[in-house]
Design a protein around this motif. Structure first.
Motif, PDB file in Angstrom:
ATOM      1  N   GLU A 178       0.829  -1.205   0.000  1.00 30.36           N
ATOM      2  CA  GLU A 178       0.000   0.000   0.000  1.00 30.36           C
ATOM      3  C   GLU A 178       0.867   1.260   0.000  1.00 30.36           C
ATOM      4  N   LYS A 179       1.918   1.249   0.805  1.00 33.30           N
ATOM      5  CA  LYS A 179       2.792   2.414   0.888  1.00 33.30           C
ATOM      6  C   LYS A 179       3.497   2.673  -0.438  1.00 33.30           C
ATOM      7  N   LEU A 180       4.014   1.616  -1.031  1.00 32.69           N
ATOM      8  CA  LEU A 180       4.710   1.765  -2.308  1.00 32.69           C
ATOM      9  C   LEU A 180       3.752   2.191  -3.415  1.00 32.69           C
ATOM     10  N   THR A 181       2.560   1.603  -3.410  1.00 30.94           N
ATOM     11  CA  THR A 181       1.575   1.944  -4.438  1.00 30.94           C
ATOM     12  C   THR A 181       1.210   3.428  -4.375  1.00 30.94           C
ATOM     13  N   ASN A 182       0.991   3.942  -3.180  1.00 34.07           N
ATOM     14  CA  ASN A 182       0.664   5.365  -3.026  1.00 34.07           C
ATOM     15  C   ASN A 182       1.798   6.260  -3.504  1.00 34.07           C
ATOM     16  N   SER A 183       3.039   5.859  -3.184  1.00 37.83           N
ATOM     17  CA  SER A 183       4.200   6.656  -3.593  1.00 37.83           C
ATOM     18  C   SER A 183       4.342   6.678  -5.107  1.00 37.83           C
ATOM     19  N   LYS A 237       1.929   6.120  -7.355  1.00 41.79           N
ATOM     20  CA  LYS A 237       0.819   6.848  -7.968  1.00 41.79           C
ATOM     21  C   LYS A 237       0.999   8.364  -7.843  1.00 41.79           C
ATOM     22  N   LYS A 238       1.490   8.834  -6.683  1.00 46.72           N
ATOM     23  CA  LYS A 238       1.705  10.261  -6.489  1.00 46.72           C
ATOM     24  C   LYS A 238       2.723  10.806  -7.484  1.00 46.72           C
ATOM     25  N   GLN A 239       3.830  10.067  -7.640  1.00 50.04           N
ATOM     26  CA  GLN A 239       4.852  10.491  -8.598  1.00 50.04           C
ATOM     27  C   GLN A 239       4.312  10.443 -10.016  1.00 50.04           C
TER      28      GLN A 239
END
Length: 708
Positions: A285-290, A292-294
């Motif tokens: 979840e943490k990696l996915t959010n990072s 997607k934000k980038q």
């Protein structure tokens, strides 16, 4: 059944135990009918076992395989007519997978019928007791003779007959049966006769009707009746069942303790895997959010890179989760299996009769020995992922988007939740052994003046990789160069002449110590054949000989059934290892060869048991391996033994024409060499300085193999 429930049953009475699921088949969910014990120690109804068994024909084509894995397949006449000659020779096999522990089990077929699994007499007696204690329609068996149908109200424990009230009175009035124990079912159902029922439940001989099995043949390790003893076991050593069971109860209790220690470790590790799986989800979840934000900040220019990175993360995490789930499922299955085994054995040891324990001791001991050495199939590295955003330029899309890192990092032992020194280990750092060892040298051990066939009973290797061979029948020691060329022969002179040499070891000084069992001593020679010392203290009939890491001489005495340790310079006796178990009973019967592990544990091959016994440096009996036979973990005549610096143990199985490769914990890894590699009656074993295996064969062949 959960682990907690299994432990709670330790406090149950036998009456309470019968009301749990302990005596119910896990396949049909009913009380056992003709319960049979599988090699994995799980019990099922005989019919239920047939329902999960399939016949496996010799591999020919996929169309010949059985279509339904859950249905017992029969062989009809047409199939038999279509069999090739090879198939008829090879025969068919039956196979099943235990529903509890998922262990694959092969069943041989004799005369087109499957070999039966042994009856679980303990479970059968408990199931009969359960039947007695519950209301059901029972008919008087004596009234049936008169053509009448009458409800039974009592049970005769001596006759095992159901009787009505009238026939019960007649039973007591008859001279032959007036002393019989007759119990009313109404009181049986209240638990008033539990002790009496168990007392009268005695297994009977299948060959001699109604003869109780109450004698234990110590040679055959079988429970027999008095008729069997007179017929086939009269010249064998025997004892009463009550006396014989003491030995096996102690053995089972010790193995049971090992299982009980393993169960909490498995549960703890399953919890660790569960927590790790959750952390994988959090990291995803943490990696996915990072990512997607980038990706949103770089818009359309990085959509392709975004998709690529997400796919990589998902693949890595899904692969890791799949691996975790598989391992977790396997461990939960193993835990369930061990708990069932543990519960069964506790109840057997608490409530079982000696005859019931002895009837099953062979299967139980073999299975528990395997479980005691079970190794955990855990993970050795943790999935590590990271994402480092790049600078927001259009110069290089991959650089701008950022670098995704997916890797495994070594797992610290403390992270797994297993205590230091746990009986279950995640992995052993052992080198891989070749599937087929490479034969790098072969020669005949012939001497310059042999008068008899070469009989190379002993072998050792010098620091220069010269081979030292003891030729028992020609009464000499032969030294060969590393290329197999004969260099030197040692006979001894005068009173130091070799009479019947058996084994040899190389001392740190370079001298050779030769066991001479007919002379009842050990003789020391220089490499040029000069006699330097004779050891006689504490020995009578020496066979195997070796040295430990201290350079001390260790001698195996087959007549005194003991091991002695001597000073290599003076020959003085340092200590004696009597080879006894914790009860003070000698475990060595007809020992032949001896070696030491890198930790100086002493390994002895015993041809009479036959198996391999392991002792600590101070003489404590640690373990054994092998039973009599030709299957896995079985030997016909264990001869030479040696151990390399990794801890691998090699055992020469003389009559089976094979070399057993054992792991450092004594568990069979594989058969390293067999008849397939033209191995013939292996005798002595040794290791060269560069780690190659030396094997001597009956009638003189010497072979050297590269096995790593």
């Amino acid at each position: 059944m959960s682990g907690t429930g299994a432990m709670d049953n330790n406090m149950l009475t036998i009456s309470e135990l019968l009301e749990t699921g302990f005596i119910k088949c896990s396949i049909c969910k009913s009380v056992y009918q003709d319960p049979r014990l599988l090699p994995c120690l799980h019990t099922f109804c005989h019919k239920c076992i047939q329902g999960i068994t399939e016949i496996e024909k010799p591999s020919k084509s996929s169309k010949n395989q059985t279509e339904s894995p859950n249905q017992l397949q029969t062989v009809n006449g047409n199939e038999e007519e279509n069999e090739t000659n090879d198939e008829k020779k090879t025969g068919k096999k039956m196979k099943l997978v235990c529903p509890v522990c998922v262990s694959p089990i092969e069943v041989g077929i004799t005369d087109k019928k499957p070999n039966e699994f042994p009856s679980n007499t303990f479970m059968k007696d408990l199931s009969d007791m359960f039947d007695y204690k519950h209301e059901k329609e029972r008919q008087c068996e004596y009234c049936k003779f008169d053509g009448k149908i009458t409800s039974a109200s009592s049970l005769c424990l001596d006759c095992h007959d159901n009787m009505c009230q009238g026939c019960t009175g007649a039973h007591f009035r008859t001279k032959v049966t007036r002393t019989h124990k007759v119990i009313p079912y109404s009181q049986v159902q209240k638990g008033l006769y539990d002790t009496d029922i168990r007392e009268y439940q005695t297994p009977t001989c299948t060959k001699h009707a109604d003869e109780p099995l109450n004698i234990f043949c110590e040679k055959c390790e079988l429970l027999i009746c008095k008729e069997c003893k007179v017929g086939n076991h009269d010249d064998h050593k025997w004892s009463s069942a009550d006396k014989a069971v003491l030995k096996y109860e102690v053995q089972m209790i010790n193995l049971l303790k090992g299982i009980q220690q393993q169960i909490p470790s498995i549960h703890k590790y399953v919890q660790f895997l569960s927590n790790y799986e959750k952390s994988i989800e959090g990291g995803r979840e943490k990696l996915t959010n990072s990512i997607k934000k980038q990706a949103d900040e770089l818009h359309r220019m990085i959509d392709e890179q975004k998709a690529s990175s997400l796919e990589a993360v998902n693949n890595a995490c899904d692969t890791e989760r799949c691996e975790i789930q598989v391992r977790s499922s396997n461990l939960q299955t193993a835990a369930t299996s061990l708990e069932n085994n543990e519960e069964y054995l506790r109840q057997l040891l608490k409530h079982g009769k000696p005859e019931e324990v002895l009837t099953l001791h062979r299967e139980i001991t073999q299975r528990l020995t395997q479980l005691t050495h079970m190794q955990m199939d855990g993970i050795t590295a943790r999935l590590k992922t990271d994402f480092i955003p790049g600078s927001s330029t259009l110069r290089n899309i991959q650089t701008v988007f950022g670098k995704l890192s997916i890797d495994h990092v070594p797992l610290k032992h403390s992270e797994s939740g297993l205590a230091s020194g746990s009986a279950l280990q995640i992995s052993n750092m052992l080198p891989n052994v070749r599937n087929t060892p490479e034969l790098i040298l072969e020669f005949n051990g012939e001497g310059m003046s042999d008068t008899k066939e070469v009989w190379p009973t002993g072998v050792a290797v010098t620091k220069d990789d010269e081979l030292v061979i003891v030729d028992r029948d020609n009464k000499k020691v032969k030294i060969y160069e590393r290329n197999g060329k004969l260099k030197q022969e040692i006979h001894g002179k005068g009173e130091n002449k070799l009479e019947t040499p058996f084994d040899v070891t190389v001392l740190k000084s370079g001298d050779l110590a030769v066991s001479d069992h007919e002379a009842e001593n050990v003789k020391l020679f220089t490499s040029t054949g000069e006699h330097t010392l004779t050891i006689t203290d504490g020995i009578k009939y020496p066979r195997g000989i070796t040295t430990n890491t201290k350079g001390e001489v260790i001698i195996l005495d087959c007549q005194l059934q003991q091991v002695t340790v001597h000073d290599p310079k003076s020959g003085a006796l340092i200590k004696t290892i009597e080879g006894k178990d914790t009860k003070g009973i000698k475990v060595l019967v007809d020992p032949y060869y001896i070696t030491v592990t890198p930790q100086d544990n002493i390994i002895v091959t015993d041809t009479a048991s036959p198996n391999i016994k392991v002792f600590s440096p101070d003489g404590k009996y640690l373990a054994n391996y092998g039973h009599y036979g030709m299957r896995n973990d079985e030997v016909l005549q264990p001869y030479g033994v040696c151990c390399d610096h990794y801890g691998y143990i090699f055992v020469a199985d003389n009559q089976n024409h094979r070399i057993h490769l054992l792991l450092p914990d004594g568990k069979l890894s594989k058969f390293l060499l067999t008849k397939t590699e033209s191995l013939w009656h292996p005798m002595g074993l040794a290791l060269t300085e560069n780690g190659n295996l030396v094997v001597t064969e009956a009638l003189g062949k010497v072979k050297i193999y590269k096995y790593i």
